[in-house]
Motif scaffolding. Structure first.
Motif, PDB file in Angstrom:
ATOM      1  N   ILE A  69     -69.172  -3.187  30.725  1.00  0.00           N
ATOM      2  CA  ILE A  69     -69.601  -4.596  29.937  1.00  0.00           C
ATOM      3  C   ILE A  69     -69.098  -5.598  29.274  1.00  0.00           C
ATOM      4  CG2 ILE A  69     -72.031  -5.335  28.959  1.00  0.00           C
ATOM      5  CD1 ILE A  69     -73.764  -3.575  29.156  1.00  0.00           C
ATOM      6  N   GLY A  70     -68.128  -5.063  29.021  1.00  0.00           N
ATOM      7  CA  GLY A  70     -67.084  -5.430  28.854  1.00  0.00           C
ATOM      8  C   GLY A  70     -66.168  -6.710  29.042  1.00  0.00           C
ATOM      9  N   HIS A  83     -65.578 -13.519  34.025  1.00  0.00           N
ATOM     10  CA  HIS A  83     -66.424 -13.956  33.479  1.00  0.00           C
ATOM     11  C   HIS A  83     -67.884 -13.658  34.519  1.00  0.00           C
ATOM     12  CE1 HIS A  83     -65.405 -16.880  30.250  1.00  0.00           C
ATOM     13  NE2 HIS A  83     -64.211 -16.931  30.604  1.00  0.00           N
ATOM     14  N   ASP A 120     -83.239 -12.581  27.834  1.00  0.00           N
ATOM     15  CA  ASP A 120     -82.457 -12.467  28.611  1.00  0.00           C
ATOM     16  C   ASP A 120     -81.687 -11.922  28.536  1.00  0.00           C
ATOM     17  OD1 ASP A 120     -81.228 -15.275  27.711  1.00  0.00           O
ATOM     18  OD2 ASP A 120     -81.192 -14.897  26.192  1.00  0.00           O
ATOM     19  N   GLN A 172     -77.665  -6.769  28.766  1.00  0.00           N
ATOM     20  CA  GLN A 172     -77.824  -6.186  30.306  1.00  0.00           C
ATOM     21  C   GLN A 172     -77.441  -4.900  30.085  1.00  0.00           C
ATOM     22  OE1 GLN A 172     -74.915  -8.798  29.258  1.00  0.00           O
ATOM     23  NE2 GLN A 172     -75.073 -10.594  29.907  1.00  0.00           N
ATOM     24  N   ILE A 178     -70.917 -11.853  34.537  1.00  0.00           N
ATOM     25  CA  ILE A 178     -71.582 -11.864  33.739  1.00  0.00           C
ATOM     26  C   ILE A 178     -72.010 -12.552  32.095  1.00  0.00           C
ATOM     27  CG2 ILE A 178     -72.349  -9.574  34.451  1.00  0.00           C
ATOM     28  CD1 ILE A 178     -72.081  -8.020  32.087  1.00  0.00           C
ATOM     29  N   PRO A 179     -72.978 -13.217  31.975  1.00  0.00           N
ATOM     30  CA  PRO A 179     -72.881 -14.152  30.680  1.00  0.00           C
ATOM     31  C   PRO A 179     -72.538 -12.773  29.084  1.00  0.00           C
ATOM     32  CG  PRO A 179     -75.008 -14.055  31.701  1.00  0.00           C
ATOM     33  CD  PRO A 179     -74.173 -12.918  32.315  1.00  0.00           C
ATOM     34  N   GLN A 180     -72.298 -14.414  28.306  1.00  0.00           N
ATOM     35  CA  GLN A 180     -71.711 -13.797  26.270  1.00  0.00           C
ATOM     36  C   GLN A 180     -72.904 -13.135  26.356  1.00  0.00           C
ATOM     37  OE1 GLN A 180     -68.786 -12.894  25.637  1.00  0.00           O
ATOM     38  NE2 GLN A 180     -67.592 -13.059  27.686  1.00  0.00           N
ATOM     39  N   LEU A 181     -72.695 -12.310  25.287  1.00  0.00           N
ATOM     40  CA  LEU A 181     -74.390 -12.635  24.538  1.00  0.00           C
ATOM     41  C   LEU A 181     -74.555 -13.857  23.792  1.00  0.00           C
ATOM     42  CD1 LEU A 181     -74.282  -8.622  23.165  1.00  0.00           C
ATOM     43  CD2 LEU A 181     -76.055  -9.497  24.594  1.00  0.00           C
ATOM     44  N   LYS A 182     -76.258 -13.570  23.575  1.00  0.00           N
ATOM     45  CA  LYS A 182     -76.357 -15.343  22.467  1.00  0.00           C
ATOM     46  C   LYS A 182     -76.124 -14.689  21.246  1.00  0.00           C
ATOM     47  CE  LYS A 182     -78.146 -17.721  27.175  1.00  0.00           C
ATOM     48  NZ  LYS A 182     -79.504 -18.367  26.830  1.00  0.00           N
ATOM     49  N   ARG A 222     -67.926  -9.396  31.534  1.00  0.00           N
ATOM     50  CA  ARG A 222     -67.840 -10.568  30.454  1.00  0.00           C
ATOM     51  C   ARG A 222     -66.826 -10.847  30.024  1.00  0.00           C
ATOM     52  NH1 ARG A 222     -71.455  -7.601  25.950  1.00  0.00           N
ATOM     53  NH2 ARG A 222     -74.065  -8.480  26.402  1.00  0.00           N
TER      54      ARG A 222
END
Length: 122
Positions: A109-110, A116, A53, A2, A118-122, A113
């Motif tokens: 960003i934290g 919820h 992503d 992100q 924005i999505p978590q890192l994959k 996340r």
């Protein structure tokens, strides 16, 4: 990944924001107003993740001088409503609380996340 992309800090950015919504409204995930205590609010237009992503968060940093009572807030809110974009409002620390703007973005960003938004890192 992100990434906050700063459009600017004031009224002229409303035109870029309007173009983003008009031409890319299918890519928009949500809109977030960050209200800072005793400071201008921040706005981010969260795009849906794209290839590899990458997720852009187009931002007007501390540009809403009167917060939710201001004309710019009203204009942005109306644009989001016009294009059917979900609006989220939250209170956050002021970017000026951080030594560097990038640290504020990492903090946000934290927070996004954890909530919820924005999505978590994959």
């Amino acid at each position: 990944m992100q990434k906050f992309i700063v459009l600017g800090h004031g009224y002229s950015e409303i035109f870029e924001l309007k173009a983003l919504l008009e031409y890319n409204h299918a890519r928009v995930d949500k809109a977030i107003f960050f209200h800072h205590e005793d400071a201008p609010s921040t706005f981010s237009l969260v795009m849906k993740p794209v290839e590899k992503d990458f997720q852009a968060l187009y931002t007007i940093l501390r540009g809403l001088r009167n917060g939710p009572d201001g004309k710019m807030y009203e204009m942005i809110h109306n644009l989001c409503e016009e294009y059917g974009v979900e609006v989220v409002e939250m209170t956050s620390r002021d970017p000026k609380d951080f030594h560097e703007t990038e640290l504020f973005f990492q903090y946000m960003i934290g927070v996004l996340r954890l909530n919820h938004l924005i999505p978590q890192l994959k």
